[in-house]
Structure formats: C-alpha cells, structure tokens
Design a protein around this motif. Sequence first.
Motif, PDB file in Angstrom:
ATOM      1  N   SER A  18      30.927   9.380-129.942  1.00 54.72           N
ATOM      2  CA  SER A  18      30.843   7.957-129.610  1.00 54.72           C
ATOM      3  C   SER A  18      31.117   7.717-128.126  1.00 54.72           C
ATOM      4  O   SER A  18      30.523   6.827-127.525  1.00 54.72           O
ATOM      5  N   THR A  21      27.970   9.197-126.045  1.00 54.93           N
ATOM      6  CA  THR A  21      26.717   8.457-126.184  1.00 54.93           C
ATOM      7  C   THR A  21      26.853   6.962-125.901  1.00 54.93           C
ATOM      8  O   THR A  21      25.933   6.201-126.197  1.00 54.93           O
ATOM      9  N   CYS A  22      27.951   6.536-125.307  1.00 56.14           N
ATOM     10  CA  CYS A  22      28.122   5.095-125.067  1.00 56.14           C
ATOM     11  C   CYS A  22      27.122   4.555-124.047  1.00 56.14           C
ATOM     12  O   CYS A  22      26.864   3.354-124.023  1.00 56.14           O
ATOM     13  N   CYS A  23      26.538   5.409-123.256  1.00 53.57           N
ATOM     14  CA  CYS A  23      25.546   4.959-122.277  1.00 53.57           C
ATOM     15  C   CYS A  23      24.123   4.991-122.831  1.00 53.57           C
ATOM     16  O   CYS A  23      23.186   4.640-122.142  1.00 53.57           O
ATOM     17  N   GLY A  26      24.304   2.043-126.478  1.00 53.43           N
ATOM     18  CA  GLY A  26      25.439   1.635-127.278  1.00 53.43           C
ATOM     19  C   GLY A  26      25.286   1.728-128.772  1.00 53.43           C
ATOM     20  O   GLY A  26      26.271   1.670-129.498  1.00 53.43           O
ATOM     21  N   GLY A  29      26.369   5.498-130.354  1.00 48.33           N
ATOM     22  CA  GLY A  29      27.813   5.668-130.260  1.00 48.33           C
ATOM     23  C   GLY A  29      28.577   4.698-131.128  1.00 48.33           C
ATOM     24  O   GLY A  29      29.621   5.043-131.688  1.00 48.33           O
ATOM     25  N   LEU A  30      28.079   3.489-131.251  1.00 51.18           N
ATOM     26  CA  LEU A  30      28.736   2.489-132.085  1.00 51.18           C
ATOM     27  C   LEU A  30      28.694   2.907-133.555  1.00 51.18           C
ATOM     28  O   LEU A  30      29.703   2.807-134.265  1.00 51.18           O
ATOM     29  N   GLY A  70      35.675   4.322-128.354  1.00 45.34           N
ATOM     30  CA  GLY A  70      34.220   4.378-128.439  1.00 45.34           C
ATOM     31  C   GLY A  70      33.619   3.054-128.889  1.00 45.34           C
ATOM     32  O   GLY A  70      32.595   2.623-128.367  1.00 45.34           O
ATOM     33  N   ASN A  74      31.139   1.019-126.500  1.00 49.02           N
ATOM     34  CA  ASN A  74      29.775   0.803-126.985  1.00 49.02           C
ATOM     35  C   ASN A  74      29.454  -0.672-127.131  1.00 49.02           C
ATOM     36  O   ASN A  74      28.334  -1.091-126.870  1.00 49.02           O
ATOM     37  N   SER A  77      28.724  -1.820-123.739  1.00 49.53           N
ATOM     38  CA  SER A  77      27.406  -1.326-123.356  1.00 49.53           C
ATOM     39  C   SER A  77      26.296  -2.175-123.968  1.00 49.53           C
ATOM     40  O   SER A  77      25.330  -2.523-123.287  1.00 49.53           O
TER      41      SER A  77
END
Length: 109
Positions: A18, A21-23, A26, A29-30, A70, A74, A77
């Motif tokens: 999470s 991969t927040c970029c 979103g 990762g969410l 995370g 996210n 993001s």
Amino acid sequence: MNQKLPNATGVLILGIVSLVTCCCYGIVGLIAAIIGLVLANKDMATYNKNPGQYDNYGNLKTGRILCIIGIVLNILSVIYYIYIISAIGTDALLNPELLQERLREMQGQ
C-alpha cells in the motif's frame, strides 16, 4: 511452542504494498491497505483471546500501522488526482497541446 498468527505476514506485505503503490493513482494501494487492515483486525481479535499463544504479534502491529499510513497516503493521492483532473479536465489529459495551454493558464502566463 507458540503459534504464529495466520495473517501477520500477509498484513505486513499488504502494508508495504500500500505504501509502495500510493503513487499509482491511489486505488491499488487503497485496496491493499483496506484488505490488510481487515485481516489485521481479525488477527488482533484472535491474539487478544489468548496473547501467550502467539509470537509474531510485532509483525501484525507493524503491518497494521503501515496499512493505516497507506490508507491516509492513498486517500491523499486520490484527492490530488481528482483535483488535477477537475482543474485541467479530461480532454487536456489526452491532448498534449491543450495540456500545456491549461498549465500555462494555471500558472498565470
């Protein structure tokens, strides 16, 4: 010999995923963070019933904290990407010249 909590390692991995991969808009990762948090809460309930029986509670706590962070990152993001899409417009995202024009307008040039 103590048992291991069944989802502690998975929660830790989902928490790391999470954050990494927040970029990526979103969404990925969410989803990973929410699944990790649900699994963490399930394992925490199992641990609280008999704390002396399990020995990897540290991994579970760390993974849970990573999932919470995370979720926050996210969500920020997603909010950022929604703002960018609403400010620039979806048509500008597909047309590079229009995108440059809208960016110049936003900068006041």
